[in-house]
Design an enzyme around this catalytic site. Structure first.
Site, PDB file in Angstrom:
ATOM      1  N   HIS A  81       0.819  -1.206   0.000  1.00 22.22           N
ATOM      2  CA  HIS A  81       0.000   0.000   0.000  1.00 22.22           C
ATOM      3  C   HIS A  81       0.858   1.264   0.000  1.00 22.22           C
ATOM      4  O   HIS A  81       0.450   2.290  -0.537  1.00 22.22           O
ATOM      5  CB  HIS A  81      -0.936   0.005   1.216  1.00 22.22           C
ATOM      6  CG  HIS A  81      -2.157  -0.839   1.008  1.00 22.22           C
ATOM      7  ND1 HIS A  81      -3.396  -0.505   1.522  1.00 22.22           N
ATOM      8  CD2 HIS A  81      -2.334  -2.005   0.342  1.00 22.22           C
ATOM      9  CE1 HIS A  81      -4.275  -1.433   1.174  1.00 22.22           C
ATOM     10  NE2 HIS A  81      -3.650  -2.356   0.463  1.00 22.22           N
ATOM     11  N   VAL A 135       0.431   3.358  -3.944  1.00 17.86           N
ATOM     12  CA  VAL A 135      -0.430   4.541  -3.960  1.00 17.86           C
ATOM     13  C   VAL A 135       0.072   5.511  -5.019  1.00 17.86           C
ATOM     14  O   VAL A 135       1.277   5.620  -5.269  1.00 17.86           O
ATOM     15  CB  VAL A 135      -0.467   5.221  -2.565  1.00 17.86           C
ATOM     16  CG1 VAL A 135       0.843   5.934  -2.261  1.00 17.86           C
ATOM     17  CG2 VAL A 135      -1.638   6.189  -2.475  1.00 17.86           C
ATOM     18  N   SER A 142       5.105   6.986   3.264  1.00 19.87           N
ATOM     19  CA  SER A 142       4.010   7.940   3.513  1.00 19.87           C
ATOM     20  C   SER A 142       2.807   7.288   4.183  1.00 19.87           C
ATOM     21  O   SER A 142       2.014   7.955   4.847  1.00 19.87           O
ATOM     22  CB  SER A 142       3.581   8.610   2.204  1.00 19.87           C
ATOM     23  OG  SER A 142       3.250   7.655   1.216  1.00 19.87           O
ATOM     24  N   HIS A 188      -2.418 -12.519  -4.229  1.00 20.78           N
ATOM     25  CA  HIS A 188      -2.028 -12.645  -2.836  1.00 20.78           C
ATOM     26  C   HIS A 188      -2.186 -14.095  -2.411  1.00 20.78           C
ATOM     27  O   HIS A 188      -2.987 -14.836  -2.949  1.00 20.78           O
ATOM     28  CB  HIS A 188      -2.898 -11.743  -1.957  1.00 20.78           C
ATOM     29  CG  HIS A 188      -4.340 -11.780  -2.310  1.00 20.78           C
ATOM     30  ND1 HIS A 188      -4.960 -10.751  -2.961  1.00 20.78           N
ATOM     31  CD2 HIS A 188      -5.275 -12.751  -2.156  1.00 20.78           C
ATOM     32  CE1 HIS A 188      -6.230 -11.073  -3.168  1.00 20.78           C
ATOM     33  NE2 HIS A 188      -6.442 -12.267  -2.692  1.00 20.78           N
ATOM     34  N   THR A 189      -1.418 -14.512  -1.418  1.00 20.57           N
ATOM     35  CA  THR A 189      -1.435 -15.925  -1.040  1.00 20.57           C
ATOM     36  C   THR A 189      -1.408 -16.135   0.455  1.00 20.57           C
ATOM     37  O   THR A 189      -1.364 -17.251   0.922  1.00 20.57           O
ATOM     38  CB  THR A 189      -0.220 -16.640  -1.656  1.00 20.57           C
ATOM     39  OG1 THR A 189      -0.211 -17.996  -1.224  1.00 20.57           O
ATOM     40  CG2 THR A 189       1.091 -16.010  -1.204  1.00 20.57           C
TER      41      THR A 189
END
Length: 340
Positions: A66, A70, A92, A208-209
């Protein structure tokens, strides 16, 4: 002073953006002289927390994603350089909101992030040993790796995540800008395949896993997919009763395993579940709606994840170099949650 046409100036600035954004200034062993124990300190701080709470591994990896993914909207590449606000892996996401600014961590996609205490613990030790040297952005990149691949010295075999190990070039500096609304540029669990490919192909990333998600994320798929009280037909009909037994329509707190049976392990089972139409998110189901991505899912599911770890390692290394600040750009925060 000679006149420089604006187009030439723009090209020079864009070249600078590219040089920074592709992570070319990052290097392995960056802190070898300035803070020799930096990586060991981060590794131990991560192990101290993940050994007690193994479920933190996935959130910490997600936090890194994330932070890097972004994108600052409505701003030109030239403005990004001029105002020192390159988007990307700049820490950030760690910044707290203030009365004058609502930061990324308070944006809707980031409200479920957790594990900030691991970053803070590492930073506290580093600021004692090497004040003002190691960036929060680098700490987050290292923590994400170390949380997935933990040294057995710190974690018993029963808790080991058993994930891959990847090299983490360092030298990132911390950004000074964090805006909640920019978190809305992150890939969403309800994105269709066109949107996902646009976002992920540019970054070289795949699914994703490991980890869990709240029931609220899939409530609409289970109970009101088209607004008529129906269920998403892309879900395996035999799997729906199980999900409904776990998640009631208004449940916002229960956690579901993304990869049932191995949600704490980093493995290829995710692709087997997607192929069986048992992925939790619409974005999982979307992988089967495209020729290219469905072929990749089928390859990993049927070949026992033959190239899975190699692909992941290449992708996560690329992601960790998106939009980094280096050299004199940005700052080295004394506290990861606030700008100096």
């Amino acid at each position: 002073m000679a006149y420089i046409p604006s187009l030439v100036l723009q090209l020079l600035l864009l070249a600078l953006v590219f040089a920074i954004a592709n992570g070319s200034d990052l290097k392995l062993g960056f802190y070898r002289k300035a803070c020799p124990r930096a990586e060991a300190i981060v590794e131990k701080a991560t192990a101290d927390h993940v050994s007690v709470a193994p479920s933190l591994a996935a959130p910490l990896l997600r936090m890194h994603f994330h932070d890097c993914f972004v994108r600052i909207a409505n701003i030109s590449e030239i403005e990004l350089i001029l105002y020192d606000v390159l988007q990307g892996c700049d820490g950030s996401v760690l910044i707290d909101s203030t009365k004058d600014n609502r930061a990324e961590k308070d944006g809707p996609p980031n409200l479920s992030l957790r594990g900030y205490q691991v970053i803070d613990a590492a930073k506290t030790v580093l600021e004692t040993e090497c004040p003002g040297v190691v960036s929060c952005a680098d700490i987050l990149a290292l923590v994400a790796r170390d949380a997935i691949y933990q040294n057995s010295v710190y974690i018993s075999s029963s808790f080991q995540i058993k994930g891959p190990y990847w090299a983490v070039p360092l030298g990132r500096r911390d950004g000074r800008v964090s805006i909640a609304s920019e978190s809305l540029t992150l890939p969403a669990p309800f994105d269709d395949i066109t949107r996902l490919k646009e976002q992920f192909s540019a970054k070289g990333l795949r699914g994703h896993t490991i980890g869990t998600s709240h029931c609220s994320t899939i409530a609409a798929r289970l109970y009101n997919f088209t607004g008529k009280g129906d269920t998403d037909p892309s879900l395996d009909s035999d799997y729906v009763p199980y999900l409904k037994s776990k998640c009631k329509p208004t449940d916002r707190t229960t956690l579901l395993e993304m990869d049932p049976g191995s949600f704490r392990s980093f493995d290829k089972n995710y692709y087997k579940n997607v192929l069986k139409r048992r992925g939790l998110f619409q974005s999982d189901a979307a992988l089967l709606a495209d020729k290219e991505t469905s072929a990749y899912v089928k390859l990993q599911a049927e070949s026992n994840g033959h190239t899975f770890l190699k692909d992941f390692e290449e992708s996560i290394m690329k992601m960790g170099q998106i939009g980094v600040l280096t050299g004199e750009a940005g700052e080295i925060r004394r506290h990861c949650a606030r700008i100096n």
